[in-house]
Scaffold this motif. Structure first.
Motif, short mmCIF file in Angstrom:
data_model
loop_
_atom_site.label_atom_id
_atom_site.label_comp_id
_atom_site.label_asym_id
_atom_site.label_seq_id
_atom_site.Cartn_x
_atom_site.Cartn_y
_atom_site.Cartn_z
N VAL A 22 0.85 -1.20 0.00
CA VAL A 22 0.00 0.00 0.00
C VAL A 22 0.88 1.24 0.00
O VAL A 22 0.62 2.21 -0.73
N ASP A 25 2.36 1.76 -3.46
CA ASP A 25 1.37 2.10 -4.48
C ASP A 25 0.79 3.51 -4.28
O ASP A 25 0.52 4.21 -5.26
N LEU A 26 0.60 3.93 -3.04
CA LEU A 26 -0.01 5.25 -2.77
C LEU A 26 1.03 6.34 -2.47
O LEU A 26 0.66 7.49 -2.24
N ASN A 53 -5.82 11.41 2.82
CA ASN A 53 -5.10 10.13 2.85
C ASN A 53 -6.05 8.97 3.13
O ASN A 53 -5.89 7.89 2.55
N LYS A 56 -7.90 8.24 -0.10
CA LYS A 56 -7.05 7.50 -1.04
C LYS A 56 -6.91 6.04 -0.61
O LYS A 56 -7.00 5.13 -1.44
N TYR A 57 -6.72 5.84 0.67
CA TYR A 57 -6.55 4.50 1.21
C TYR A 57 -7.82 3.67 1.00
O TYR A 57 -7.77 2.52 0.56
N TYR A 60 -8.28 2.83 -2.63
CA TYR A 60 -7.30 1.80 -3.01
C TYR A 60 -7.77 0.42 -2.57
O TYR A 60 -7.62 -0.55 -3.31
#
Length: 161
Positions: A22, A25-26, A53, A56-57, A60
């Motif tokens: 993770v 990737d982020l 954040n 986004k997490y 994802y």
């Protein structure tokens, strides 16, 4: 916030993704992700950055972002509801003033320079000029411009002898 962090952690584990994956990737640090999952809000300086954040997490991980946003907003409401309205208004005014100052356009033609005139050099200059004027006046007042009659007296005395 802990419930939200646990929810995201369980979704990550359910998908079989490690924190390092993770993180890569982020482009977020693993420490940041660990703080999100543990619900450690104090590790973040900016609550809005934390919100972004978390979004986004959640995106994802493929979880319901609306549910995550709702949980985060509930947490945020609980945290901010303890702040008085006056404090919020004062913070808004400060922020508004800062943005207005940044928006002001300045050019060499509109700038006003805050030069402060110092009185001491002016007083010294005026004192020196006055002193010079007084000296010049005294010199010219003591000069006797009438011709001396001493020479005429000597000539008259010699003629009499």
């Amino acid at each position: 916030m802990k419930e939200l962090g646990e929810y995201l952690k369980s979704a990550r584990i359910k998908n079989g993704i490690s924190l390092t994956e993770v993180s890569e990737d982020l482009n977020l640090s693993t420490a940041l992700l660990e703080n999100i999952e543990s619900g450690n809000v104090r590790a973040f300086k900016d609550i809005y950055e934390l919100r972004d954040n978390i979004k986004k997490y959640a995106k994802y991980l493929g979880v319901e972002t609306d549910k995550v946003n709702e949980q985060f907003n509930d947490f945020l409401f609980e945290k901010t509801s303890k702040i008085s309205l006056d404090d919020i208004r004062m913070a808004r005014e400060k922020e508004k003033n800062k943005t207005e100052e940044k928006k002001k356009v300045s050019s060499p033609y509109t700038l006003t320079y805050g030069t402060k005139i110092k009185p001491l050099p002016i007083i010294i200059f005026i004192s020196i000029v006055l002193l010079l004027l007084i000296i010049v006046f005294l010199i010219f007042s003591n000069i006797d411009t009438t011709p001396t009659r001493v020479d005429e007296l000597f000539i008259i005395k010699e003629d009499i002898r």
